[in-house]
Design an enzyme around this catalytic site. Structure first.
Site, PDB file in Angstrom:
ATOM      1  N   THR A 269       0.803  -1.212   0.000  1.00 12.63           N
ATOM      2  CA  THR A 269       0.000   0.000   0.000  1.00 12.63           C
ATOM      3  C   THR A 269       0.841   1.269   0.000  1.00 12.63           C
ATOM      4  O   THR A 269       0.455   2.288  -0.543  1.00 12.63           O
ATOM      5  CB  THR A 269      -0.919  -0.003   1.243  1.00 12.63           C
TER       6      THR A 269
ATOM      7  N   THR B 121       1.722  -4.543   4.350  1.00 13.17           N
ATOM      8  CA  THR B 121       1.639  -4.782   5.796  1.00 13.17           C
ATOM      9  C   THR B 121       1.156  -6.191   6.141  1.00 13.17           C
ATOM     10  O   THR B 121       1.441  -6.680   7.229  1.00 13.17           O
ATOM     11  CB  THR B 121       0.696  -3.760   6.468  1.00 13.17           C
ATOM     12  N   ASP B 122       0.438  -6.855   5.225  1.00 12.43           N
ATOM     13  CA  ASP B 122      -0.138  -8.171   5.540  1.00 12.43           C
ATOM     14  C   ASP B 122       0.884  -9.116   6.162  1.00 12.43           C
ATOM     15  O   ASP B 122       0.620  -9.742   7.187  1.00 12.43           O
ATOM     16  CB  ASP B 122      -0.690  -8.831   4.266  1.00 12.43           C
TER      17      ASP B 122
ATOM     18  N   LYS C 275       1.089  -8.140  13.160  1.00 11.86           N
ATOM     19  CA  LYS C 275      -0.027  -7.294  12.748  1.00 11.86           C
ATOM     20  C   LYS C 275      -1.259  -7.765  13.494  1.00 11.86           C
ATOM     21  O   LYS C 275      -1.700  -8.894  13.305  1.00 11.86           O
ATOM     22  CB  LYS C 275      -0.237  -7.375  11.232  1.00 11.86           C
TER      23      LYS C 275
END
Lengths: 447, 447
Positions: free
Chosen positions: A104, A180-181, A259
């Site tokens: 992203t 970020t996943d 996360k």
């Protein structure tokens, strides 16, 4: 630079000779003054708003109707037209490569579908944060462009090799733009793969793309550059928002990050230990003093082998032993279990676990609680698991145990050596039994 | 009642005619006074300490050497010798069964090995909390004695059937003593299985056994009885410590609870919504006003069928499609995925997922972040997953989605009906998109 706006927004901007990325001042009818950089608008967005990045790093959208006055303060610096500056920086700034892998942070919203797509011109990211050019000589290294869920250990090794090259040739630190996943998996992988690390390696990403008013990309990237240039920590770490506001970030040790929220900007938590540091626009405050120190000289070596055939299974009531048969049938060579509580699985699985360990397949026990450490000496099930040959790893996260087993089994196939290395703290992934318990996450962060 | 102490501890207790469970006062040489119930000592413990349960519910060990004076205040009430009281309670107290399934709350430390083993005489639990006998007419229902990691949906149904019987025959509420490892799975199962619930159903456990000074069993059980008798909430919930101190508990909705720490007393968190209530020794404070209300009359029905052949898989970078082949090969009929971020898996899995859904095997997507909601409309991978037929379930926890799919597929095998029921909020397991985000857990708990 052209102007990307249209309609009534375009009219009032064009009247003042304003183009994308210029520094402007807007005075609203209610008397509020806003100063910032004009951010480009996508084709399908409305023509009723002007979006600018304020000096505090926050983006705001100003309704055209609410504007009383608008001024051009400074034209955008056209770096493309000043190649001399690019090749011979006026100040001797530290060299920091930004290795781009995707995600992203290098994407923007496709306003036709509302979906997020990769940037065509990734340098736009830097256009929005002019102060970075005064902190570091940032070079753009487009290594790959993939969604982070598609990473495998082959990509981790490619990134590690690139980091090795950059650091050994004099970079002050390395920044990796990443989705970020699975950023915490990659951060853990780099922790293990990079032996003899002597400069900071920083993974950075964004939960909201940079063209959205609520983007976290600006502060995250600013903080990452600050850590790369000034930070004293020579480890693989994640730098992301530390609060829902746009005020500070945390540097979290790669082997401690997870996360823990699907969408919040402060989605990453440091599990079972405080974050390494808190980074504001003005300072780096070290929270966890136990870290590997930055050194002037050294040589980092990237391991180029990992064992891919490892399985991670989160246990549940009712899980059947056929899961473990599958491990053998499909040719897997290692198994990480995320048990319940202190590290348990149903006792009906234990005979199969014993078979696996007897056949030379290491079985590592972690806890799906995520917080706290496993202890297989308290309950009968735990003791039976120990007797069946299960490897215990203290307070290591399940995902980190998976990555570490891939790394360890890339180095050795000897069961006793694997057991020894898995149970040993290599990069801060296992803490001593007397460490302070950090839970719930909010507990320690304001220490 | 005999005296279980030995050595020098026995001497000073016997000299005063004190026996186990008597109310005593100890004055220490430093002037501190302690008043509480004498707790029995196991055979292999030292003879240097006297352990008593204070009025605040906390157990303390007092070194014999530090004692200046010791007094007997009141002999233990020998309920066994007053059968008339048992059969005809003087006060008309509300009937509350304590259904025992096993776990630490009904266990004690085996001092020979340091391990935890089930109690031989479970009533001892109640002997330690005499105030409960003034709150409720508590009956002891020893339904099973298993470690909670060995629960399956057959045990969930047995418990549900017992709850149904108890409530329909006039119990004011039901308490279930349960191991903490999988307590949240059972709590979620009971939420779904019990249709038309009109009284509280409370799961309670302990992270430390009741004979340890740091036990949480006393406050947890006290709070559970209070909720069962006075609480306004007719749902399946977990009542456990709300802080590391022994000061209050939280009631957490069964479908929102998750054990998030291996060993802390406040290990259970309410995920994605605030706890239902905070319970102190004096009061029940409702935090989440949106709940199913207790009613005087009604009829609860326990569903007696669940589909056991469901698989839960937490995704990781490098996970291979052969995992999904295994689902079919081993005869599983449903799959819950805990994807990364907003609900993603590697795109190389998508063709297999499409095959599964085409073959009538529902595939449900949740997020391993645990906090936050899934959204498959933001990124390309998400949209491909939707196109492949994946079922989305908002902010439902992976473990709850597993239990719910077991429940739903026990009712129907029709794919469209399964999809509809999984995506619909039945028991508070899915919140509306505009619900307040609760993260990190500490955020909301002090509201």
């Amino acid at each position: 630079m052209p102007l990307s706006y249209r309609g009534c927004a375009k009219e009032i901007l064009q009247a003042k000779g304003i183009e994308d990325y210029d520094l402007i001042r807007i005075v609203r009818k209610d008397g509020v003054e806003l100063k910032g950089i004009l951010i480009p608008r996508a084709e399908l967005e409305d023509d009723k708003h002007i979006v600018m990045k304020l000096e505090n790093g926050y983006n705001v959208g100003v309704s055209v109707e609410s504007i009383s006055r608008i001024e051009l303060l400074r034209k955008r610096k056209e770096t493309k037209e000043e190649p001399v500056v690019q090749e011979l920086p006026v100040k001797q700034l530290p060299r920091v490569p930004l290795i781009v892998t995707g995600g992203t942070i290098t994407s923007k919203v496709d306003y036709a579908t509302g979906a997020v797509k990769p940037y065509e011109r990734p340098e736009e990211l830097l256009d929005l944060i002019p102060e970075i050019s005064e902190m570091a000589n940032l070079s753009y290294v487009p290594l790959m462009s993939i969604f982070s869920e598609n990473m495998t250990c082959r990509e981790w090794i490619r990134i590690a090799k690139e980091v090795e090259k950059e650091i050994n040739s004099g970079s002050e630190g390395v920044i990796i733009a990443h989705g970020t996943d699975t950023m915490h998996f990659t951060a853990a992988a780099l922790s293990f793969l990079l032996e003899g690390l002597f400069k900071p390696v920083i993974l950075v990403g964004a939960q909201r793309s940079i063209d959205r008013p609520s983007t976290d990309a600006v502060l995250n990237l600013f903080s990452a550059v600050k850590m790369a240039v000034e930070g004293p920590i020579a480890e693989s770490m994640i730098v992301m928002h530390g609060s829902p506001s746009d005020d500070y970030t945390y540097a979290i040790r790669g082997v401690r990050a997870r996360k823990m929220h699907t969408s919040r900007r402060d989605a990453f938590l440091s599990i079972n230990e405080p974050p390494l540091a808190k980074i504001t626009r003005k300072s780096i405050e070290i929270i966890n003093k136990n870290f590997n120190k930055r050194r002037e000289r050294g040589e980092v070596r990237a391991t180029d082998k990992m064992q891919e055939k490892i399985v991670l299974i989160y246990s549940w009531p009712g899980i059947s032993p056929d899961f473990l048969e599958f491990v053998v049938e499909k040719g897997y060579v290692g198994l990480v279990l995320a048990g319940t509580g202190l590290g348990h699985v149903p006792t009906r699985l234990i005979p199969k676990i014993r078979e696996l360990t007897r056949d030379g397949i290491p079985v590592v026990m972690t806890s799906q609680c995520l917080f706290g450490r496993t202890n297989l000496n308290v309950y009968e099930t735990g003791r039976l698991l120990l007797d069946a040959g299960v490897i215990t790893v203290g307070d290591m996260l399940p995902e980190v145990a998976l990555v570490k087993l891939m790394y360890v089994m890339g180095k050795t196939t000897d069961m006793e050596e694997i057991r020894k290395l898995m149970g040993k703290n290599l990069r801060g992934e296992i803490s001593k039994s007397l460490s302070i318990t950090v839970f719930p996450p909010g507990d320690v962060y304001n220490v």
